[in-house]
Design a protein around this motif. Structure first.
Motif, PDB file in Angstrom:
ATOM      1  N   GLY A 275      37.551  48.201  23.426  1.00 53.06           N
ATOM      2  CA  GLY A 275      38.936  48.609  23.264  1.00 53.06           C
ATOM      3  C   GLY A 275      39.687  47.627  22.404  1.00 53.06           C
ATOM      4  O   GLY A 275      39.374  46.428  22.371  1.00 53.06           O
ATOM      5  N   LEU A 276      40.632  48.153  21.675  1.00 49.06           N
ATOM      6  CA  LEU A 276      41.521  47.311  20.869  1.00 49.06           C
ATOM      7  C   LEU A 276      42.938  47.826  21.057  1.00 49.06           C
ATOM      8  O   LEU A 276      43.152  49.042  21.147  1.00 49.06           O
TER       9      LEU A 276
ATOM     10  N   LEU B 111      40.422  49.324  11.080  1.00 45.55           N
ATOM     11  CA  LEU B 111      39.513  50.458  11.261  1.00 45.55           C
ATOM     12  C   LEU B 111      39.445  51.385  10.056  1.00 45.55           C
ATOM     13  O   LEU B 111      38.487  52.151   9.905  1.00 45.55           O
ATOM     14  N   GLY B 112      40.448  51.369   9.209  1.00 44.61           N
ATOM     15  CA  GLY B 112      40.434  52.239   8.040  1.00 44.61           C
ATOM     16  C   GLY B 112      40.332  53.696   8.431  1.00 44.61           C
ATOM     17  O   GLY B 112      41.081  54.180   9.288  1.00 44.61           O
TER      18      GLY B 112
ATOM     19  N   LEU C  91      31.953  57.193  18.552  1.00 43.60           N
ATOM     20  CA  LEU C  91      33.278  57.821  18.532  1.00 43.60           C
ATOM     21  C   LEU C  91      34.338  56.748  18.645  1.00 43.60           C
ATOM     22  O   LEU C  91      34.140  55.747  19.325  1.00 43.60           O
ATOM     23  N   ILE C  92      35.443  56.976  17.976  1.00 42.58           N
ATOM     24  CA  ILE C  92      36.615  56.139  18.215  1.00 42.58           C
ATOM     25  C   ILE C  92      37.743  57.066  18.632  1.00 42.58           C
ATOM     26  O   ILE C  92      38.105  58.002  17.907  1.00 42.58           O
ATOM     27  N   ALA C  93      38.251  56.827  19.825  1.00 46.37           N
ATOM     28  CA  ALA C  93      39.315  57.673  20.385  1.00 46.37           C
ATOM     29  C   ALA C  93      40.624  56.910  20.369  1.00 46.37           C
ATOM     30  O   ALA C  93      40.686  55.755  20.803  1.00 46.37           O
TER      31      ALA C  93
ATOM     32  N   PRO D 192      34.392  46.236  16.058  1.00 37.64           N
ATOM     33  CA  PRO D 192      34.799  45.421  14.920  1.00 37.64           C
ATOM     34  C   PRO D 192      35.360  44.086  15.412  1.00 37.64           C
ATOM     35  O   PRO D 192      35.814  43.985  16.548  1.00 37.64           O
ATOM     36  N   SER D 193      35.296  43.114  14.592  1.00 37.23           N
ATOM     37  CA  SER D 193      35.808  41.792  14.980  1.00 37.23           C
ATOM     38  C   SER D 193      37.115  41.516  14.261  1.00 37.23           C
ATOM     39  O   SER D 193      37.129  41.266  13.054  1.00 37.23           O
ATOM     40  N   PRO D 194      38.206  41.563  14.959  1.00 37.42           N
ATOM     41  CA  PRO D 194      39.487  41.279  14.313  1.00 37.42           C
ATOM     42  C   PRO D 194      39.506  39.845  13.801  1.00 37.42           C
ATOM     43  O   PRO D 194      39.072  38.913  14.483  1.00 37.42           O
ATOM     44  N   LEU D 195      39.990  39.688  12.621  1.00 34.09           N
ATOM     45  CA  LEU D 195      40.107  38.341  12.056  1.00 34.09           C
ATOM     46  C   LEU D 195      41.309  37.633  12.623  1.00 34.09           C
ATOM     47  O   LEU D 195      41.418  36.419  12.588  1.00 34.09           O
TER      48      LEU D 195
END
Lengths: 940, 170
Positions: free
Chosen positions: B34-35, B44-45, B63-65, B80-83
């Motif tokens: 989760g983010l 995420l683009g 899937l991304i919800a 993904p790894s947030p910078l």
């Protein structure tokens, strides 16, 4: 009329004569056929009397044969108020009559009718409330005498009940000709349609109609069944139509909650009983019921019939009776000079012996010569009441239309339509056409179809029947409530002129039929008695439910959400007694002997090491540059300068200054805190945080992580020894990881947050690990600590340990008004901060002298613990209450906390505790904590 | 003695369940993340659903919800790894149990537990429904022929029990 009266085939199209079904009614054995209802089988066996009336216990028999009246209500097993006329006959079903003293045929209360002069309308309101409290005596007696079925109060909620949701663009209520035409028309336009019908088969009643109608009905039912856009819920009863087309529908063990975008009401109309003396005698039936008796179940209604109907219906009824071999000895139209004024009952009022016709005057009273016609059945037609009550739930009205001599629906809700007999399309062809139009109109309202044009005009109308007011009475306006024309006259004489008031004074229309068989007659008579015009008269307020709804249906399926910690299975396997805390289950103690188990577990923590499952504690992650500022402004303590890697106590007050929750705030990084809460306070604290930041607009984010991080407290002098046996990248020695420290790392490969806290007053490591790792970690700790004597410790022992340390439990040692000062926790309130939640209130409260203070106490050596809540006394004056009390394994005597008057709170004083048995115990106040005042044990 | 722990699904003992035309499977050990917070679009683009209550299907099958203006859940795909923060990570793997329901009986089964219309017309593919199921908060995601049910991990067994009873009823 007696003896079997089953007609040969082809009559009885619903019954299977090859499948006999045995059953009993009132203890007597009968036989029917598969396809019968209980009522049709009883009728076929010559039994007309199926119930006794509500008040006078008069014999009653079927009227509508559609479940729309209470005359066939029976009790089957523990289920009361089942309509025998719609109850499918099943093998060995055993039914009994309701509301009888003795038996149905020999009801000891059958003579109550003779006392009618002593039971006028309003009798109850005047007779049973003096002297004060008398109603409590009379009410159960009256309920026994005048009740319906018996409710089995001890019966557990039956399994299998549930509720379900359904959605449709168009809902159609009623599966007759009009309903099915509407269904197919809406579906053809592209709508999803939900058809609700109360019959065993779609079009049920019309299957008894003429061959052409029955054939059309069967074709429509076939088309409906095979239309993929249509869902049929049947047999089912729509009992409520609420705002925005929300429909409540009962079906067997299910209550449907249906949301529709448009609704078509096609519920039909119900023939109304004639009003005359003895008009409730079994054997007076509407033509539509006779048609069903003959054609659907092959039941011959009688030998000689009197027909009351206008042409051309009268001739159709005569032909119908001919089919069954019943002779129509007289056919009378409503506009003839004489009308039915009295029914002469057979002995015991169990059937009809003759119909008496006479002229009536303007007041409805008979006069002139009378004609008595012997008969055993009276068949009526020509006066109907539209079954529009459901539409009235949703705001429509049934208003009297003098042109039709009946009520018409008006003011339908938006996207609501009426079709068929409910809209006075009484002819089958007209009903079908109106149904098709209604379905198209519903689709058009949803934008799915073109405007179908104006609705077809309805040609139906009632015969102008007179309400006969017989001088000898028993001319029932409402058979449900045993209300006669004299009762309505009494109400009017008392000054009640509005129909709503008359309804309440007489209870007319308040029985199970909800006015379906009484609204027309009562409106006609009341308007006549009050000399008011009938035109525009509205039926009284119609409220859900349309039909009786069992309580079990409303209760539905029980849901009891449970939250389980990862170690739940382990606890239960280890013999834990589980206790609820909100939705959570927690282990109270392990073993069979409660007190011994608690004491042993508490000693284990003090002497060796124990594991406590603290997964239920709430957890909230605070992230963002303003995290510390936010905590500082919300909680009472100071957090701005809290170093990373340190834990601080967190006490939360509401704006009134009262304590609402506590926990700890662990600083994981400059911009990240992990805050714990009480088990039951997690959601409330999260909501408070969101609410506060909606106002404060700080740069902080909140994530509830209660379940993400399971908690295991490893406590006791050997806790560090045990933990050091597991691979861990966090240094656990006291110097590297002191008391009130927090560290993040891995433990046996699992991510972990470790906090050194001291709730139980011993060396403790609170391990917070991901939920999916916790069960294996617990097992590993138990395995690795075997030689150290490790054992699981329940919540009860934890409570004893914290009491020894003088730590409070929010909600137990505090109440809804307790301030930090009263809880002896002023140390947890920062005096330097400009603001925190509750600060202003606490400052005001501090100006007044204190009124109470949480104080430690001990009881003499021989005393046993007293329950929480026991009163504390100063002489005879109540000065406080015990909030916690337990035998201390460490100290060997009973200790506790009590909220006392400040004057009693100094250590060394004595006060009195009154236990639950009324005994007076002398307690001595003690300084807190009870053990380890220098915190040496927890700081190891 | 050294020992490395592995994660265990709390639903491993009670799933899978097959009844009628419904199959319930345990996905609690499958990756999910989760983010939340600002910066999701940049991170995420095209994988960020256009609006809340929608999901996107990624090329890798995950899937991304999107469950809020600034919150997403990723299922069966790498996180993904947030910078930088925000967005903040949400520990969905352990917060949220994940049950996959398949079969033609899922919609009628859910109709006894949930007030939302889950028929295809009302809830098309990749719709995210945040609602109450068996009286607890839940997220339902339609993924082709499968339904992903997400709820508080501690309620997992209760939810399986409620679903299983509903299969029997239907």
């Amino acid at each position: 009329m007696s003896g079997p009266s089953r007609l040969p085939a082809p009559h009885g199209r619903l019954i299977d004569r090859g499948k006999p079904v045995r059953f009993t009614f009132e203890g007597r054995a009968y036989e029917g056929f598969a396809g019968d209802t209980l009522a049709s089988a009883l009728l076929a066996n010559g039994r007309w009397v199926m119930s006794r009336s509500f008040k006078y216990h008069r014999p009653r028999g079927p009227w509508s044969l559609r479940g729309l009246d209470a005359n066939t209500y029976v009790q089957v097993g523990e289920q009361p108020n089942l309509a025998a006329c719609t109850l499918p006959l099943t093998e060995n079903v055993s039914a009994r009559a309701q509301n009888v003293l003795g038996s149905l045929d020999r009801d000891l209360l059958a003579g109550l009718g003779w006392l009618k002069p002593f039971f006028p309308a309003g009798f109850y309101y005047r007779s049973f409330f003096r002297p004060k409290g008398a109603w409590q005596f009379w009410e159960p007696l009256i309920a026994r005498l005048a009740g319906l079925g018996r409710v089995a109060r001890a019966t557990p909620h039956p399994a299998g009940q549930d509720k379900a949701y359904a959605h449709a663009q168009v809902a159609v209520i009623g599966g007759g000709l009009a309903g099915m035409e509407a269904t197919l028309a809406a579906a053809e336009a592209g709508a999803s349609v939900l058809l609700i019908d109360d019959g065993m088969r779609l079009g049920g009643d019309l299957l008894a109609g003429d061959a052409a109608v029955a054939s059309r009905v069967e074709a429509l039912a076939e088309a409906v069944a095979h239309n993929p856009a249509v869902q049929v819920i049947a047999p089912a009863q729509c009992v409520g139509w609420y705002a925005d087309h929300w429909l409540a529908v009962m079906q067997a063990k299910r209550l449907w909650k249906i949301r529709a975008e448009a609704v078509v009401l096609a519920t039909g109309a119900l023939e109304q009983p004639p009003v005359c003396r003895n008009n409730d005698v079994p054997g007076i039936v509407p033509a539509e019921a006779v048609r069903k008796m003959i054609r659907l179940w092959g039941v011959r209604p009688g030998d000689q019939a009197v027909v009351l109907a206008p042409d051309p219906e009268a001739e159709a009824i005569r032909a119908l009776l001919d089919e069954a071999g019943t002779t129509a000895v007289a056919v009378r139209a409503p506009d003839a000079g004489q009308t039915l004024v009295e029914v002469i009952p057979a002995p015991g009022k169990r059937g009809v012996r003759a119909a008496v016709f006479q002229a009536v005057d303007d007041q409805g009273e008979p006069h002139g010569p009378a004609e008595s016609i012997p008969c055993d059945v009276i068949v009526t037609a020509g006066t109907v009441q539209p079954l529009g009550q459901l539409a009235c739930h949703a705001g429509a009205q049934l208003a009297y239309d003098p042109a039709r001599h009946g009520f018409v629906l008006q003011g339908l809700a938006p996207r609501a339509f009426a079709a068929g007999a409910v809209a006075w399309h009484l002819d089958p062809h007209a009903a079908a056409a109106s149904g098709k139009h209604a379905g198209q109109a519903a689709a058009q309202a949803l934008g799915l179809a073109a405007d179908p044009g104006p609705a077809p005009a309805a040609a139906g109308m009632n015969a102008p029947w007179r309400v006969v007011r017989h001088p000898k009475g028993m001319d029932f306006i409402d058979v449900d409530e045993d209300q006669t024309s004299a009762d309505l006259a009494t109400a009017v004489a008392e000054g009640f002129t509005h129909l709503e008031h008359i309804k309440r004074y007489t209870t007319t229309g308040m029985g199970p039929s909800q006015g379906r068989t009484s609204a027309l007659a009562s409106a006609r008579l009341a308007r006549h008695l009050t000399e008011q015009a009938l035109d525009g008269t509205l039926v009284t307020t119609q409220r859900p439910p349309f039909a009786p709804v069992p309580i079990r249906t409303l209760a539905g399926r029980g849901f009891a959400p449970e939250r389980r910690t990862p170690m739940d299975t382990w606890h239960r396997a280890a013999g834990a007694s589980m206790m609820p805390a909100g939705a959570w289950w927690r282990p109270a103690y392990y073993g069979a002997e409660r007190e011994a188990a608690i004491a042993a577990e508490a000693r284990q923590i003090r002497q060796d090491v124990g594991l406590i499952d603290v997964s239920t504690l709430g957890g909230i992650d605070l992230s963002g540059p303003d995290a510390a500022t936010f905590l500082n402004r919300l909680y009472t303590f100071a957090y701005l300068k809290q170093p990373v890697g340190k834990v601080r106590y967190a006490l939360l007050c509401e704006e009134t200054g009262a304590i609402v929750d506590d926990g700890v705030a662990a600083r994981l990084a400059e911009d990240r805190f992990y805050v714990t809460t009480t088990t039951t306070g997690a959601e409330a604290v999260y909501r408070i945080m969101l609410l506060c930041n909606a106002q404060w607009r700080m740069a902080v984010d909140f994530t509830p992580v209660t379940t993400a991080w399971a908690g295991i407290t490893v406590a006791g002098p050997k806790a560090r020894t045990l933990l050091e046996r597991l691979p861990c990248d966090v240094a656990l020695d006291a110097q590297s990881f002191p008391y009130l420290g927090v560290r993040e790392g891995t433990l046996a490969g699992a991510p972990v947050r470790i906090m050194r806290t001291g709730f139980v007053g011993e060396l403790s490591f609170e391990l917070h690990v991901p939920y999916t790792y916790a069960a294996s970690l617990w097992s590993l700790l138990m395995e690795m600590g075997q030689d150290l004597g490790v054992r699981p410790v329940g919540i009860e022992a934890q409570r004893v340990l914290r009491l020894e340390k003088g730590h409070i439990i929010i909600g137990q040692d505090t109440d809804g008004l307790t301030t930090p000062a009263e809880a002896a926790m002023a140390w947890a309130v920062s005096g330097k901060k400009p603001a925190f939640q509750g600060k202003r209130a606490l400052e005001i409260l501090d100006r007044a002298p204190p009124t109470r203070r949480l104080t430690g106490f001990r009881l003499p050596e021989s005393a046993v613990a007293v329950p929480e809540g026991c009163l504390c006394l100063d002489g005879s004056t109540i000065t406080g209450r015990v909030t916690s009390c337990a035998a201390s394994p460490a100290l060997g005597h009973v200790i506790g906390l009590a909220m006392l008057a400040p004057a009693q709170a100094a250590p060394g004083q004595t006060f009195i505790i009154k236990d639950e048995a009324g005994r007076l115990l002398t307690a001595e106040t003690v300084a807190l904590p009870f053990i380890d005042p220098d915190n040496q044990r927890q700081a190891l | 003695m050294t020992r490395t722990l592995l994660p265990q699904s709390p639903l491993g003992e009670v799933l899978p369940v097959q009844g009628g035309d419904v199959r319930l499977s345990d996905a609690c050990l499958r990756p999910r993340w989760g983010l939340k917070g600002a910066g999701l679009a940049a991170l995420l683009g095209d994988d960020l659903p256009a609006r809340p209550n929608l999901a996107v299907r990624r090329g890798d099958g995950g899937l991304i919800a999107r469950i809020g203006a600034t919150e997403v859940i990723g299922l069966a795909c790498p996180a993904p790894s947030p910078l930088q923060n925000p967005p903040w990570t949400v520990p969905r793997t352990d917060m949220t149990c994940w049950i996959v329901a398949t079969g033609g009986g899922v919609v009628p089964m859910m109709a006894t537990l949930c007030a939302v219309d889950l028929c295809e017309a009302a809830t098309p593919d990749l719709t995210v429904v945040q609602t109450s199921v068996a009286t607890i908060a839940a997220i339902i995601i339609r993924d082709g022929e499968a339904w992903h049910l997400l709820a508080d991990m501690a309620y997992g067994r209760y939810l399986v029990q409620a679903l299983t009873q509903s299969i029997v009823k239907v």
